[in-house]
Design a protein around this motif. Structure first.
Motif, mmCIF file in Angstrom:
data_model
loop_
_atom_site.group_PDB
_atom_site.id
_atom_site.type_symbol
_atom_site.label_atom_id
_atom_site.label_comp_id
_atom_site.label_asym_id
_atom_site.label_seq_id
_atom_site.Cartn_x
_atom_site.Cartn_y
_atom_site.Cartn_z
ATOM 1 N N ASP A 70 51.942 90.491 17.952
ATOM 2 C CA ASP A 70 52.126 89.129 17.448
ATOM 3 C C ASP A 70 53.053 89.169 16.235
ATOM 4 O OD1 ASP A 70 50.378 88.243 19.380
ATOM 5 O OD2 ASP A 70 48.652 88.148 18.025
ATOM 6 N N ASP A 71 54.183 88.523 16.364
ATOM 7 C CA ASP A 71 55.165 88.424 15.282
ATOM 8 C C ASP A 71 55.547 89.807 14.732
ATOM 9 O OD1 ASP A 71 56.912 86.973 13.664
ATOM 10 O OD2 ASP A 71 55.409 86.643 12.097
ATOM 11 N N HIS A 72 55.542 90.814 15.604
ATOM 12 C CA HIS A 72 55.754 92.176 15.125
ATOM 13 C C HIS A 72 57.163 92.424 14.584
ATOM 14 C CE1 HIS A 72 57.665 92.973 19.021
ATOM 15 N NE2 HIS A 72 58.088 94.108 18.526
ATOM 16 N N ALA A 73 58.139 91.707 15.090
ATOM 17 C CA ALA A 73 59.497 91.903 14.585
ATOM 18 C C ALA A 73 59.586 91.478 13.114
ATOM 19 C CB ALA A 73 60.494 91.125 15.418
ATOM 20 N N HIS A 74 59.053 90.334 12.810
ATOM 21 C CA HIS A 74 59.058 89.828 11.443
ATOM 22 C C HIS A 74 58.182 90.698 10.531
ATOM 23 C CE1 HIS A 74 57.584 87.119 8.189
ATOM 24 N NE2 HIS A 74 58.878 86.940 8.069
ATOM 25 N N LEU A 75 56.975 90.986 10.965
ATOM 26 C CA LEU A 75 56.050 91.761 10.146
ATOM 27 C C LEU A 75 56.498 93.211 9.983
ATOM 28 C CD1 LEU A 75 52.699 90.326 11.533
ATOM 29 C CD2 LEU A 75 53.724 89.865 9.299
ATOM 30 N N GLY A 76 57.138 93.746 10.986
ATOM 31 C CA GLY A 76 57.627 95.112 10.906
ATOM 32 C C GLY A 76 58.806 95.273 9.974
ATOM 33 N N ALA A 77 59.582 94.214 9.840
ATOM 34 C CA ALA A 77 60.754 94.267 8.937
ATOM 35 C C ALA A 77 60.290 94.443 7.503
ATOM 36 C CB ALA A 77 61.590 93.012 9.081
#
Length: 77
Positions: A70-77
């Protein structure tokens, strides 16, 4: 030791903590494969291949750490 080698050691330590062997194997194959692809693309474009490989190596770490995409691209950044 290069920054990429240092980062690979860090990522390996994190991924080796994954209990599910199949998920761990898949994560390792995915991150190393994407890292290599990013490195090759950067070389062709005259960009920093080490930086590209490092960014690619980290791109899904949040998802692997939390088990959630869930929203891993944003949270991973």
């Amino acid at each position: 030791m290069s920054r990429l080698k240092d980062l690979r050691q860090y990522v390996d330590k994190k991924l080796n903590k994954m209990e599910d062997e199949d998920k761990r194997t898949s994560a390792i194959a995915h991150l190393y494969g994407v890292s290599l692809a990013a490195q090759m693309i950067a070389k062709k474009r005259g960009l920093d291949p080490e930086l590209a490989a490092m960014a690619a190596m980290l791109h899904d770490m949040h998802a692997y750490k939390t088990g959630s995409y869930d929203d891993h691209a944003h949270l991973g950044a």
